[in-house]
Design a protein around this motif. Structure first.
Motif, PDB file in Angstrom:
ATOM      1  N   UNK A   2       0.811  -1.205   0.000  1.00 35.45           N
ATOM      2  CA  UNK A   2       0.000   0.000   0.000  1.00 35.45           C
ATOM      3  C   UNK A   2       0.847   1.259   0.000  1.00 35.45           C
ATOM      4  N   UNK A  20      -3.523 -14.306  -0.377  1.00 39.89           N
ATOM      5  CA  UNK A  20      -4.320 -13.928   0.772  1.00 39.89           C
ATOM      6  C   UNK A  20      -3.298 -13.506   1.823  1.00 39.89           C
ATOM      7  N   UNK A  21      -3.328 -12.238   2.144  1.00 40.23           N
ATOM      8  CA  UNK A  21      -2.279 -11.692   2.996  1.00 40.23           C
ATOM      9  C   UNK A  21      -2.860 -11.207   4.319  1.00 40.23           C
ATOM     10  N   UNK A  22      -2.236 -11.602   5.396  1.00 37.71           N
ATOM     11  CA  UNK A  22      -2.681 -11.108   6.702  1.00 37.71           C
ATOM     12  C   UNK A  22      -2.170  -9.692   6.874  1.00 37.71           C
ATOM     13  N   UNK A  23      -3.102  -8.798   7.165  1.00 41.60           N
ATOM     14  CA  UNK A  23      -2.714  -7.399   7.230  1.00 41.60           C
ATOM     15  C   UNK A  23      -1.937  -7.091   8.500  1.00 41.60           C
ATOM     16  N   UNK A  42       1.550 -12.809   6.962  1.00 40.65           N
ATOM     17  CA  UNK A  42       1.490 -14.196   6.520  1.00 40.65           C
ATOM     18  C   UNK A  42       0.749 -14.276   5.188  1.00 40.65           C
ATOM     19  N   UNK A  85      -6.177 -10.388  -1.721  1.00 40.14           N
ATOM     20  CA  UNK A  85      -7.166 -10.468  -0.655  1.00 40.14           C
ATOM     21  C   UNK A  85      -6.441 -10.218   0.666  1.00 40.14           C
ATOM     22  N   UNK A  86      -6.962  -9.287   1.416  1.00 39.29           N
ATOM     23  CA  UNK A  86      -6.369  -8.986   2.705  1.00 39.29           C
ATOM     24  C   UNK A  86      -7.334  -9.350   3.816  1.00 39.29           C
ATOM     25  N   UNK A  87      -6.788  -9.760   4.925  1.00 39.28           N
ATOM     26  CA  UNK A  87      -7.637 -10.080   6.056  1.00 39.28           C
ATOM     27  C   UNK A  87      -6.784 -10.173   7.304  1.00 39.28           C
ATOM     28  N   UNK A  88      -7.431 -10.510   8.385  1.00 39.97           N
ATOM     29  CA  UNK A  88      -6.692 -10.721   9.617  1.00 39.97           C
ATOM     30  C   UNK A  88      -6.705 -12.220   9.880  1.00 39.97           C
ATOM     31  N   UNK A  89      -5.536 -12.815  10.007  1.00 41.01           N
ATOM     32  CA  UNK A  89      -5.488 -14.264  10.138  1.00 41.01           C
ATOM     33  C   UNK A  89      -5.910 -14.676  11.539  1.00 41.01           C
ATOM     34  N   UNK A 105      -6.134 -12.310  14.882  1.00 42.27           N
ATOM     35  CA  UNK A 105      -7.401 -11.817  15.422  1.00 42.27           C
ATOM     36  C   UNK A 105      -7.576 -12.313  16.854  1.00 42.27           C
TER      37      UNK A 105
END
Lengths: 129, 129
Positions: free
Chosen positions: B59, B77-80, B84, B115-119, B123
């Motif tokens: 970013x 799929x990346x943990x923000x 990871x 795709x970003x998310x919190x793993x 979390x």
DNA sequence: GCCGAAATGAAAACGGTTGTCAAAATCCGC
DNA sequence: GCGGATTTTGACAACCGTTTTCATTTCGGC
């Protein structure tokens, strides 16, 4: 005071596609606005934070902004030659992203999708040239 | 001569996630490699061109690279939080991109999907903290 | 060993973005 | 309206990742 911010927003609304911060700045100066580059950057960031504009990074790392009427989620199909941009909705992609995310235990899933291609007129021009 | 390029590739292979060019450079120097930053950049570009590594922009506009066993197309799929990364295949997305592109007369369609998310562990850590 | 071509790398240039800081505008209580 | 605190502004410099430059080194063929 949001006068400058509104001015930036207005300029963006008048534009058709994505504009870089420097573009917006140059255009505002052309129209006689007395505004500094710093303020344009700050305004754009604020607008982006507030969800009033879309932001995306071009391949060469420049941030480009676009006024966004609603906060509705959509993606972009961008011509790699002329930069023409089409907004596309992709419910399938939204669901897919959610799915792959949750499959791997991820939450708060967001995603970025950009589709690039050569638009009809540009590919015609390429064949002609 | 691809000696340096191979060295860069090796370094990337030893890394788990995405690494920036400067990261790779620093690591190679740590391991005693005599290589210049310029060459690392050139090697990474060459590898990316050849499809041996994945590239994506963070970013904040930095290019990050990752060794990629096969040239097969996939997304991330990346943990923000922890960074990871999980490789995910999305045939549905590929087809969708092709479809929306051709619907609008675009050809030579490529796309980027992140795709970003919190793993799960992050979390959990967030709830605990 | 010698020549031309390609690769290398240190340093400078580049360009977009962000930080600094003083000046100007704005707000607030009065 | 007025003074002072606060915020906003913007010219300029700093920043940082990346790219270019260009002299040097290395490689391949002979």
């Amino acid at each position: 005071m949001t006068t400058r911010r509104d001015a930036v927003h207005d300029t963006l609304r008048k534009s058709e596609g994505f504009r870089s911060a420097q573009d917006v700045y140059a255009e505002m100066r052309l129209h006689g606005a007395k505004i500094g580059l710093t303020t344009v950057y700050r305004a754009l960031q604020a607008l982006a934070d507030g969800g009033q504009v879309d932001v995306l990074r071009t391949d060469d790392g420049e941030s480009v902004y676009r006024a966004c009427a609603t906060g509705s989620h959509h993606h972009h199909l961008v011509c790699r030659r002329c930069g023409r941009t089409v907004e596309v909705a992709g419910p399938a992609v939204e669901r897919w992203a959610e799915m792959v995310g949750s499959e791997h235990g991820f939450t708060e899933i967001t995603h970025t999708v950009e589709v690039f291609g050569t638009c009809a007129s540009c590919s015609a021009a390429a064949k002609a040239g």
